[in-house]
Design a protein around this motif. Structure first.
Motif, PDB file in Angstrom:
ATOM      1  N   THR A 153       0.858  -1.191   0.000  1.00 44.40           N
ATOM      2  CA  THR A 153       0.000   0.000   0.000  1.00 44.40           C
ATOM      3  C   THR A 153       0.885   1.229   0.000  1.00 44.40           C
ATOM      4  OG1 THR A 153      -1.649  -1.223   1.272  1.00 44.40           O
ATOM      5  CG2 THR A 153      -1.883   1.179   1.200  1.00 44.40           C
ATOM      6  N   ASP A 154       0.616   2.147  -0.945  1.00 43.93           N
ATOM      7  CA  ASP A 154       1.436   3.362  -1.018  1.00 43.93           C
ATOM      8  C   ASP A 154       0.898   4.435  -0.079  1.00 43.93           C
ATOM      9  OD1 ASP A 154      -0.734   4.616  -2.300  1.00 43.93           O
ATOM     10  OD2 ASP A 154       0.132   4.418  -4.294  1.00 43.93           O
ATOM     11  N   ALA A 155       1.564   5.576  -0.057  1.00 42.25           N
ATOM     12  CA  ALA A 155       1.201   6.662   0.859  1.00 42.25           C
ATOM     13  C   ALA A 155      -0.193   7.222   0.578  1.00 42.25           C
ATOM     14  CB  ALA A 155       2.237   7.774   0.771  1.00 42.25           C
ATOM     15  N   ASN A 156      -0.712   7.024  -0.655  1.00 40.09           N
ATOM     16  CA  ASN A 156      -2.051   7.506  -1.003  1.00 40.09           C
ATOM     17  C   ASN A 156      -3.145   6.482  -0.692  1.00 40.09           C
ATOM     18  OD1 ASN A 156      -1.049   9.961  -2.089  1.00 40.09           O
ATOM     19  ND2 ASN A 156      -0.446   8.867  -3.938  1.00 40.09           N
ATOM     20  N   GLY A 157      -2.745   5.333  -0.131  1.00 38.25           N
ATOM     21  CA  GLY A 157      -3.737   4.321   0.241  1.00 38.25           C
ATOM     22  C   GLY A 157      -4.069   3.323  -0.860  1.00 38.25           C
ATOM     23  N   ARG A 158      -3.373   3.387  -1.997  1.00 39.32           N
ATOM     24  CA  ARG A 158      -3.624   2.421  -3.076  1.00 39.32           C
ATOM     25  C   ARG A 158      -2.904   1.121  -2.759  1.00 39.32           C
ATOM     26  NH1 ARG A 158      -2.536   7.125  -6.566  1.00 39.32           N
ATOM     27  NH2 ARG A 158      -0.383   6.460  -6.346  1.00 39.32           N
ATOM     28  N   THR A 159      -3.663   0.008  -2.776  1.00 42.09           N
ATOM     29  CA  THR A 159      -3.090  -1.299  -2.456  1.00 42.09           C
ATOM     30  C   THR A 159      -2.985  -2.141  -3.715  1.00 42.09           C
ATOM     31  OG1 THR A 159      -3.994  -1.246  -0.220  1.00 42.09           O
ATOM     32  CG2 THR A 159      -3.406  -3.406  -1.087  1.00 42.09           C
ATOM     33  N   THR A 160      -1.835  -2.798  -3.894  1.00 36.52           N
ATOM     34  CA  THR A 160      -1.622  -3.720  -5.007  1.00 36.52           C
ATOM     35  C   THR A 160      -1.276  -5.079  -4.427  1.00 36.52           C
ATOM     36  OG1 THR A 160      -0.731  -1.887  -6.308  1.00 36.52           O
ATOM     37  CG2 THR A 160      -0.342  -4.106  -7.152  1.00 36.52           C
ATOM     38  N   VAL A 161      -1.917  -6.123  -4.959  1.00 32.27           N
ATOM     39  CA  VAL A 161      -1.642  -7.489  -4.515  1.00 32.27           C
ATOM     40  C   VAL A 161      -0.646  -8.114  -5.482  1.00 32.27           C
ATOM     41  CG1 VAL A 161      -2.638  -9.770  -4.105  1.00 32.27           C
ATOM     42  CG2 VAL A 161      -3.945  -7.725  -3.517  1.00 32.27           C
TER      43      VAL A 161
END
Length: 197
Positions: A153-161
């Motif tokens: 999860t990046d600082a902007n809250g986007r999560t990648t699996v």
């Protein structure tokens, strides 16, 4: 006479106590601490990082993550140690072009499966990679969906699996499918939860 006997007894007792203490001390000093095994193939990190207790956490995490990890959109990452034993992250697009390279600069928090880490993306201008220098913070959750998966999860809250692809790129397509299935399952579960509300 009694005085002599009591002095002799006290001397005998004192000598036996001293002998017992001495042999007990020798026994305690005999066992040597077992040295921590150091892998022969892995280079030793530079001294400034060895002095930083956080860096041991970085290396432990890199041991868990070592290899290729693919996302559902086809891009993938390689967690590895460079020639100096420093932890590095290489990011590739789905065609295998290097799109980014990062090093960890700090572990801000960690437990057995979750790490909040600061990454440094150094300025690079080569034929293979061009990137401007920056720093970013990521939350890395290991095994949130089970073994072989990681969420970043990046600082902007986007999560990648990401799904684990192994030590080389031959199983990347399979890993992309696994990551896609996890994302679809998560979206379906989220949709069902929203409908139940």
């Amino acid at each position: 006479m009694k005085k002599l006997i009591s002095i002799a007894l006290s001397l005998v007792l004192t000598m036996s106590l001293m002998t017992g203490c001495t042999s007990g001390t020798e026994t305690q000093e005999d066992p040597q601490p077992t040295p921590t095994p150091t892998p022969v193939a892995t280079p030793v990190p530079q001294e400034d990082e060895i002095e930083n207790p956080n860096y041991r956490t970085v290396l432990a995490m890199w041991e868990d993550m070592d290899g290729y990890w693919a996302a559902n959109d086809g891009h993938y990452m390689l967690f590895s140690l460079n020639d100096d034993g420093k932890a590095e992250l290489h990011i590739y697009d789905k065609d295998g072009n290097l799109t980014g390279m990062a090093k960890t600069t700090a572990v801000m928090a960690s437990n057995k499966t979750s790490y909040i880490m600061e990454f440094s993306f150094p300025a690079v201008d080569t034929e293979e990679l061009k990137q401007s220098g920056k720093e970013d913070t990521y939350n890395i959750e290991i095994a949130g969906y089970g073994d072989g998966y990681v969420e970043i999860t990046d600082a902007n809250g986007r999560t990648t699996v990401y799904a684990y692809a192994g030590d080389d790129t031959t199983k990347l397509k399979e890993a992309v499918k696994y990551a896609t299935n996890v994302v679809k399952s998560a979206e379906k579960a989220e949709k069902t939860t929203e409908e139940d509300k």
